[in-house]
Write a protein that holds these residues in place. Structure first.
Motif, short mmCIF file in Angstrom:
data_model
loop_
_atom_site.label_atom_id
_atom_site.label_comp_id
_atom_site.label_asym_id
_atom_site.label_seq_id
_atom_site.Cartn_x
_atom_site.Cartn_y
_atom_site.Cartn_z
N LYS A 196 44.53 -51.51 15.28
CA LYS A 196 44.31 -49.91 14.89
C LYS A 196 43.32 -49.57 16.22
CE LYS A 196 46.08 -47.22 12.42
NZ LYS A 196 46.93 -45.87 13.02
N ARG A 197 42.36 -50.51 16.11
CA ARG A 197 41.54 -49.58 17.51
C ARG A 197 42.08 -50.38 18.83
NH1 ARG A 197 37.80 -53.18 14.43
NH2 ARG A 197 36.10 -51.99 13.76
N SER A 198 42.29 -50.39 18.64
CA SER A 198 43.05 -50.35 20.41
C SER A 198 44.40 -49.35 20.60
CB SER A 198 44.40 -52.04 20.48
OG SER A 198 45.16 -51.63 21.05
N GLU A 199 44.82 -48.86 19.70
CA GLU A 199 45.40 -47.91 19.41
C GLU A 199 44.52 -46.51 19.35
OE1 GLU A 199 47.70 -45.69 15.70
OE2 GLU A 199 48.82 -46.93 16.07
N MET A 200 44.02 -46.42 18.84
CA MET A 200 43.06 -45.51 18.28
C MET A 200 42.34 -45.28 19.73
SD MET A 200 41.59 -45.33 14.69
CE MET A 200 41.23 -44.03 15.31
N LEU A 201 41.93 -46.05 21.21
CA LEU A 201 41.08 -45.93 22.14
C LEU A 201 42.11 -46.79 23.05
CD1 LEU A 201 38.47 -48.40 20.72
CD2 LEU A 201 38.18 -46.67 21.13
N ALA A 202 43.54 -46.33 23.39
CA ALA A 202 44.28 -45.94 24.38
C ALA A 202 43.66 -45.15 25.39
CB ALA A 202 45.76 -45.77 23.76
N PRO A 203 44.04 -45.36 26.32
CA PRO A 203 43.62 -44.11 27.50
C PRO A 203 43.75 -42.71 27.34
CG PRO A 203 44.39 -46.27 28.80
CD PRO A 203 44.71 -46.17 27.55
N GLU A 204 45.22 -42.47 26.73
CA GLU A 204 45.96 -41.24 26.76
C GLU A 204 44.87 -40.82 25.73
OE1 GLU A 204 48.59 -44.73 28.47
OE2 GLU A 204 47.70 -44.66 26.52
N ALA A 205 44.43 -41.38 24.00
CA ALA A 205 44.49 -40.88 23.43
C ALA A 205 43.25 -39.79 23.53
CB ALA A 205 43.48 -42.04 22.65
N ARG A 206 43.55 -38.74 23.02
CA ARG A 206 42.96 -36.85 22.27
C ARG A 206 42.17 -37.27 21.26
NH1 ARG A 206 43.27 -38.84 27.25
NH2 ARG A 206 44.14 -37.54 28.95
N TYR A 207 41.54 -36.42 21.45
CA TYR A 207 40.56 -36.18 19.65
C TYR A 207 40.59 -34.56 19.59
CZ TYR A 207 40.19 -41.43 18.63
OH TYR A 207 40.39 -42.87 18.52
N LEU A 208 40.44 -34.33 18.34
CA LEU A 208 39.73 -33.15 17.45
C LEU A 208 38.98 -33.59 16.53
CD1 LEU A 208 43.24 -31.20 17.78
CD2 LEU A 208 40.82 -30.37 19.13
N ILE A 209 38.00 -33.53 16.46
CA ILE A 209 36.73 -33.65 15.46
C ILE A 209 36.06 -33.00 15.23
CG2 ILE A 209 34.66 -35.34 14.56
CD1 ILE A 209 35.39 -37.30 17.47
N ALA A 210 36.72 -32.41 13.73
CA ALA A 210 36.13 -30.73 12.66
C ALA A 210 34.57 -31.45 12.86
CB ALA A 210 36.78 -31.68 11.97
N ARG A 211 33.19 -30.75 13.00
CA ARG A 211 31.99 -31.05 11.66
C ARG A 211 31.66 -29.79 11.61
NH1 ARG A 211 28.04 -29.42 16.10
NH2 ARG A 211 29.34 -28.70 17.87
N SER A 212 30.28 -30.23 10.45
CA SER A 212 30.28 -29.45 10.32
C SER A 212 29.06 -28.50 11.01
CB SER A 212 28.71 -29.61 9.50
OG SER A 212 27.68 -28.31 8.68
N ALA A 213 29.27 -27.15 11.03
CA ALA A 213 28.80 -25.59 12.21
C ALA A 213 27.18 -26.25 11.83
CB ALA A 213 28.89 -24.50 12.08
N ASN A 214 26.65 -26.46 10.72
CA ASN A 214 25.08 -26.42 9.91
C ASN A 214 24.23 -28.02 10.56
OD1 ASN A 214 25.62 -23.82 9.28
ND2 ASN A 214 26.06 -24.90 7.72
N ASP A 215 24.91 -29.13 10.43
CA ASP A 215 24.40 -30.43 10.91
C ASP A 215 26.21 -31.83 10.97
OD1 ASP A 215 24.02 -33.01 10.43
OD2 ASP A 215 23.61 -33.18 8.39
N PRO A 216 25.41 -31.79 12.61
CA PRO A 216 27.01 -31.92 13.11
C PRO A 216 26.59 -33.28 13.45
CG PRO A 216 24.20 -31.03 14.81
CD PRO A 216 24.42 -31.58 13.19
N ASN A 217 25.94 -34.21 12.32
CA ASN A 217 25.88 -35.73 11.94
C ASN A 217 26.87 -35.59 10.58
OD1 ASN A 217 24.40 -36.77 13.71
ND2 ASN A 217 22.61 -35.35 12.94
#
Length: 187
Positions: free
Chosen positions: A56-77
């Protein structure tokens, strides 16, 4: 599309950042992995292939992988979820033709972010990305046992069984042996 993107609805005020895997920090990568494991481990354990951390880690870290990551606008963490995708070529029922696909490998939300339209928004962003890059379709894999996800993709987002999905191209007795289906919709 400009980054960061904004999503506001219900109790959510979200910033969505785009990352290629090479720009993804190890902390974000581990958070994404942990969220997948937390949300889906129980389903993977029931499949023919089971769960494998390294795979699973290998799939998620493949060189072609792209991410859209959603975070709170008020707290980036305060991370709310992510969509992991790749631009790939998939086979079709015509041996001489491949389809260009914006392939959703994972879409995962934290418990607090569910039911507020964020998942639908992320999938719509993937459709826009696919259209921008002139992909033929958006495609994904869903476990048959994940009834709520299957319903979300088909009823809410308009996905259908892809032509190469086991349920679409095999006799029922053979399709039954597979624990997943492939869904797609045109870009």
């Amino acid at each position: 599309m400009e980054s960061p993107l904004v999503y506001k609805a219900h109790d959510l005020d979200i910033i969505i950042d785009y990352y290629s895997v090479k720009d993804l920090s190890s902390l974000l990568a581990e958070w994404c992995f942990d969220l997948v494991k937390s949300n889906l481990y129980h389903l993977y354990k029931e499949t023919n292939d089971g769960w494998n951390d390294e795979q699973k880690r290998s799939e998620m870290l493949a060189p072609e992988a792209r991410y859209l990551i959603a975070r709170s606008a008020n707290d980036p963490n305060d991370l709310k979820g992510f969509l992991l995708f790749q631009m790939v070529q998939e086979e079709t029922m015509d041996d001489d033709v491949n389809a260009n696909c914006a392939y959703c490998y994972e879409i995962q939300l934290t418990e607090s972010a569910r039911g507020q339209g964020l998942g639908e928004h992320l999938m719509n962003l993937l459709s826009l990305i696919g259209t921008h890059w002139k992909m033929d379709k958006v495609m994904l894999t869903v476990f048959k046992a994940n009834k709520s996800a299957f319903k979300f993709y088909t009823k809410k987002l308009g996905f259908e069984l892809d032509e190469i999905s086991p349920g679409a191209c095999l006799p029922p007795r053979k399709a039954r042996l597979f624990d997943y289906e492939l869904l797609s919709k045109p870009c």
